[in-house]
Design a protein around this motif. Structure first.
Motif, PDB file in Angstrom:
ATOM      1  N   PRO A 134     -22.353  84.120 -67.651  1.00  0.00           N
ATOM      2  CA  PRO A 134     -22.484  85.452 -68.262  1.00  0.00           C
ATOM      3  C   PRO A 134     -23.861  85.676 -68.894  1.00  0.00           C
ATOM      4  O   PRO A 134     -24.374  86.786 -68.900  1.00  0.00           O
ATOM      5  CB  PRO A 134     -21.398  85.463 -69.348  1.00  0.00           C
ATOM      6  CG  PRO A 134     -20.448  84.376 -68.971  1.00  0.00           C
ATOM      7  CD  PRO A 134     -21.272  83.338 -68.274  1.00  0.00           C
ATOM      8  N   VAL A 135     -24.464  84.599 -69.407  1.00  0.00           N
ATOM      9  CA  VAL A 135     -25.781  84.709 -70.023  1.00  0.00           C
ATOM     10  C   VAL A 135     -26.831  84.941 -68.942  1.00  0.00           C
ATOM     11  O   VAL A 135     -27.696  85.819 -69.075  1.00  0.00           O
ATOM     12  CB  VAL A 135     -26.115  83.430 -70.824  1.00  0.00           C
ATOM     13  CG1 VAL A 135     -27.447  83.582 -71.530  1.00  0.00           C
ATOM     14  CG2 VAL A 135     -25.022  83.116 -71.821  1.00  0.00           C
ATOM     15  N   GLU A 136     -26.738  84.180 -67.852  1.00  0.00           N
ATOM     16  CA  GLU A 136     -27.664  84.345 -66.730  1.00  0.00           C
ATOM     17  C   GLU A 136     -27.626  85.773 -66.207  1.00  0.00           C
ATOM     18  O   GLU A 136     -28.648  86.355 -65.862  1.00  0.00           O
ATOM     19  CB  GLU A 136     -27.314  83.370 -65.596  1.00  0.00           C
ATOM     20  CG  GLU A 136     -27.766  81.946 -65.836  1.00  0.00           C
ATOM     21  CD  GLU A 136     -29.293  81.792 -65.884  1.00  0.00           C
ATOM     22  OE1 GLU A 136     -29.997  82.598 -65.280  1.00  0.00           O
ATOM     23  OE2 GLU A 136     -29.742  80.860 -66.569  1.00  0.00           O
ATOM     24  N   GLN A 137     -26.404  86.326 -66.132  1.00  0.00           N
ATOM     25  CA  GLN A 137     -26.232  87.684 -65.630  1.00  0.00           C
ATOM     26  C   GLN A 137     -26.955  88.694 -66.519  1.00  0.00           C
ATOM     27  O   GLN A 137     -27.646  89.590 -66.037  1.00  0.00           O
ATOM     28  CB  GLN A 137     -24.733  88.019 -65.605  1.00  0.00           C
ATOM     29  CG  GLN A 137     -24.300  88.707 -64.349  1.00  0.00           C
ATOM     30  CD  GLN A 137     -22.825  88.460 -64.092  1.00  0.00           C
ATOM     31  OE1 GLN A 137     -22.060  88.111 -64.997  1.00  0.00           O
ATOM     32  NE2 GLN A 137     -22.407  88.651 -62.864  1.00  0.00           N
ATOM     33  N   LEU A 138     -26.801  88.508 -67.823  1.00  0.00           N
ATOM     34  CA  LEU A 138     -27.448  89.423 -68.758  1.00  0.00           C
ATOM     35  C   LEU A 138     -28.973  89.291 -68.672  1.00  0.00           C
ATOM     36  O   LEU A 138     -29.703  90.285 -68.674  1.00  0.00           O
ATOM     37  CB  LEU A 138     -26.960  89.161 -70.184  1.00  0.00           C
ATOM     38  CG  LEU A 138     -27.552  90.075 -71.262  1.00  0.00           C
ATOM     39  CD1 LEU A 138     -27.289  91.544 -70.953  1.00  0.00           C
ATOM     40  CD2 LEU A 138     -26.998  89.720 -72.630  1.00  0.00           C
TER      41      LEU A 138
ATOM     42  N   PRO B  55     -31.139  77.773 -78.401  1.00  0.00           N
ATOM     43  CA  PRO B  55     -30.728  77.478 -77.025  1.00  0.00           C
ATOM     44  C   PRO B  55     -31.903  77.553 -76.035  1.00  0.00           C
ATOM     45  O   PRO B  55     -31.956  76.775 -75.079  1.00  0.00           O
ATOM     46  CB  PRO B  55     -29.705  78.572 -76.706  1.00  0.00           C
ATOM     47  CG  PRO B  55     -29.145  78.965 -78.017  1.00  0.00           C
ATOM     48  CD  PRO B  55     -30.289  78.843 -78.985  1.00  0.00           C
ATOM     49  N   ALA B  56     -32.839  78.463 -76.272  1.00  0.00           N
ATOM     50  CA  ALA B  56     -33.979  78.592 -75.356  1.00  0.00           C
ATOM     51  C   ALA B  56     -34.809  77.318 -75.328  1.00  0.00           C
ATOM     52  O   ALA B  56     -35.468  77.020 -74.324  1.00  0.00           O
ATOM     53  CB  ALA B  56     -34.846  79.783 -75.771  1.00  0.00           C
TER      54      ALA B  56
ATOM     55  N   ALA C 207     -21.645  88.797 -71.894  1.00  0.00           N
ATOM     56  CA  ALA C 207     -22.403  87.666 -72.442  1.00  0.00           C
ATOM     57  C   ALA C 207     -21.958  87.382 -73.870  1.00  0.00           C
ATOM     58  O   ALA C 207     -21.898  86.228 -74.298  1.00  0.00           O
ATOM     59  CB  ALA C 207     -23.898  87.962 -72.402  1.00  0.00           C
ATOM     60  N   LYS C 208     -21.637  88.441 -74.598  1.00  0.00           N
ATOM     61  CA  LYS C 208     -21.222  88.258 -75.992  1.00  0.00           C
ATOM     62  C   LYS C 208     -19.808  87.688 -76.064  1.00  0.00           C
ATOM     63  O   LYS C 208     -19.541  86.756 -76.805  1.00  0.00           O
ATOM     64  CB  LYS C 208     -21.303  89.593 -76.734  1.00  0.00           C
ATOM     65  CG  LYS C 208     -20.829  89.552 -78.179  1.00  0.00           C
ATOM     66  CD  LYS C 208     -21.744  88.708 -79.057  1.00  0.00           C
ATOM     67  CE  LYS C 208     -21.178  88.542 -80.460  1.00  0.00           C
ATOM     68  NZ  LYS C 208     -21.993  87.621 -81.281  1.00  0.00           N
TER      69      LYS C 208
ATOM     70  N   ALA D 110     -31.513  88.145 -74.413  1.00  0.00           N
ATOM     71  CA  ALA D 110     -30.123  87.746 -74.210  1.00  0.00           C
ATOM     72  C   ALA D 110     -29.615  86.937 -75.405  1.00  0.00           C
ATOM     73  O   ALA D 110     -28.506  87.161 -75.894  1.00  0.00           O
ATOM     74  CB  ALA D 110     -29.976  86.948 -72.920  1.00  0.00           C
ATOM     75  N   PHE D 111     -30.442  86.012 -75.898  1.00  0.00           N
ATOM     76  CA  PHE D 111     -30.008  85.200 -77.039  1.00  0.00           C
ATOM     77  C   PHE D 111     -29.879  86.055 -78.288  1.00  0.00           C
ATOM     78  O   PHE D 111     -29.014  85.824 -79.122  1.00  0.00           O
ATOM     79  CB  PHE D 111     -30.960  84.031 -77.265  1.00  0.00           C
ATOM     80  CG  PHE D 111     -30.800  82.978 -76.210  1.00  0.00           C
ATOM     81  CD1 PHE D 111     -29.534  82.487 -75.904  1.00  0.00           C
ATOM     82  CD2 PHE D 111     -31.881  82.494 -75.505  1.00  0.00           C
ATOM     83  CE1 PHE D 111     -29.362  81.543 -74.914  1.00  0.00           C
ATOM     84  CE2 PHE D 111     -31.712  81.542 -74.516  1.00  0.00           C
ATOM     85  CZ  PHE D 111     -30.453  81.064 -74.224  1.00  0.00           C
ATOM     86  N   HIS D 112     -30.752  87.053 -78.377  1.00  0.00           N
ATOM     87  CA  HIS D 112     -30.630  87.960 -79.514  1.00  0.00           C
ATOM     88  C   HIS D 112     -29.293  88.705 -79.457  1.00  0.00           C
ATOM     89  O   HIS D 112     -28.608  88.835 -80.465  1.00  0.00           O
ATOM     90  CB  HIS D 112     -31.788  88.958 -79.521  1.00  0.00           C
ATOM     91  CG  HIS D 112     -31.717  89.928 -80.654  1.00  0.00           C
ATOM     92  ND1 HIS D 112     -32.160  89.638 -81.916  1.00  0.00           N
ATOM     93  CD2 HIS D 112     -31.188  91.179 -80.723  1.00  0.00           C
ATOM     94  CE1 HIS D 112     -31.930  90.663 -82.715  1.00  0.00           C
ATOM     95  NE2 HIS D 112     -31.348  91.622 -82.004  1.00  0.00           N
TER      96      HIS D 112
END
Lengths: 201, 201
Positions: free
Chosen positions: B9-13, A91-92, A53-54, B32-34
């Motif tokens: 990748p974000v959804e996965q996390l 983004p949220a 993700a990063k 995830a955003f953090h």
């Protein structure tokens, strides 16, 4: 400060979980013990998802939201109204507004709000990128959808001031969103009302 | 079920964070955003800590608590009373009792409680290991410190029945711990009172 109570690798994991927003020592412990009860393959996949993700995610060249391609899904969508930009802090918040299924324009993600106390100034946000987007001349309206709290209001007013010279409509979400709350946690109906009732700044 | 709102990748996390106990979609998003706002080196270290905690930690040969050596710190401590065993369901309970700074004996971690509904029977817990420890003959007292709820009580009564033939004291934590609650979240004073007031089973 407590003395370490668990084996070093566990303490280390607890420490990392504690860095997540709103996670204290006991919650971090629960997370860590849960991880140790998971299958090893799942833990490895979790670790890969973290790094993935990063590393696999960048900011959209246009709206600055997180995406895994140069332009995000929304900016790439020709069915959306690219003359209306909804400015949010995180983004949220994009996800929250999309859930209301009312808004058909595009977004701009600031990645924060102005906060003199936290030493966050205009140069720490994506305000320059927003002004450049508006400067290209196709934008008719910018909706300021930062959180309805002090820093959110300040940021909205500051950006409105910067955009006024372009002669476009600059609006603010109606106070359908509960004052002092966080946009991210607003329900769909409230967000819908807030978008319908938006007013001139 | 919601459609994916973020890059894959974000959804996965987010999905992995949602597997943690008590974490819903919105909290997982915040996590995830953090992570995406963290330095890449920190994210890599977080991922390594995850795998490290899973791979670098085993169960103590004696008490079955998590440790990174063959015997845990407490079982290795000759200053502790090895004739008294406090039986808990989870490693976090050991930490909770240690915080009370009153108990000087050793522990036995069951890694769960008996629960017919969840298909958890005696063979899924470390009950065999406990009986073997008591069978060695040096143990004078076993304190049942499972949670004061239905499954915790059932587990305590079941184990007490198995240990009675050895002719040792089998006690239960006093109801200083709030009925229906979780041991892990009890405060130090309550735990101290509960240990002082323990009674014969």
């Amino acid at each position: 400060m407590q003395t370490p109570q668990f084996a070093a690798p566990v303490e280390q994991l607890i420490e990392y979980f504690q860095r997540l927003p709103g996670v204290g020592r006991k919650t971090a412990q629960r997370f860590a013990f849960h991880v140790m009860s998971m299958e090893e393959a799942d833990v490895t996949a979790f670790a890969e998802a973290l790094v993935g993700a990063k590393k696999g995610v960048n900011r959209c060249q246009q709206c600055q939201n997180f995406t895994d391609s140069p332009l995000c899904r929304i900016c790439n969508d020709h069915g959306r109204d690219h003359t209306t930009i909804c400015v949010v802090s995180e983004p949220a918040d994009v996800a929250a507004i999309e859930r209301a299924r009312e808004y058909k324009g595009v977004y701009h993600v600031l990645h924060g709000v102005l906060s003199p106390l936290a030493h966050i100034g205009p140069e720490d946000l994506t305000i320059r990128e927003l002004v450049m987007r508006v400067g290209k001349g196709d934008v008719k309206e910018v909706i300021m959808a930062t959180d309805p709290d002090t820093t959110g209001e300040t940021t909205a007013m500051y950006i409105a001031g910067l955009l006024k010279p372009f002669g476009i409509r600059v609006t603010r979400l109606a106070y359908g969103v509960p004052v002092g709350g966080h946009l991210e946690f607003a329900d769909e109906v409230t967000l819908l009302r807030a978008i319908e009732g938006r007013r001139e700044l």
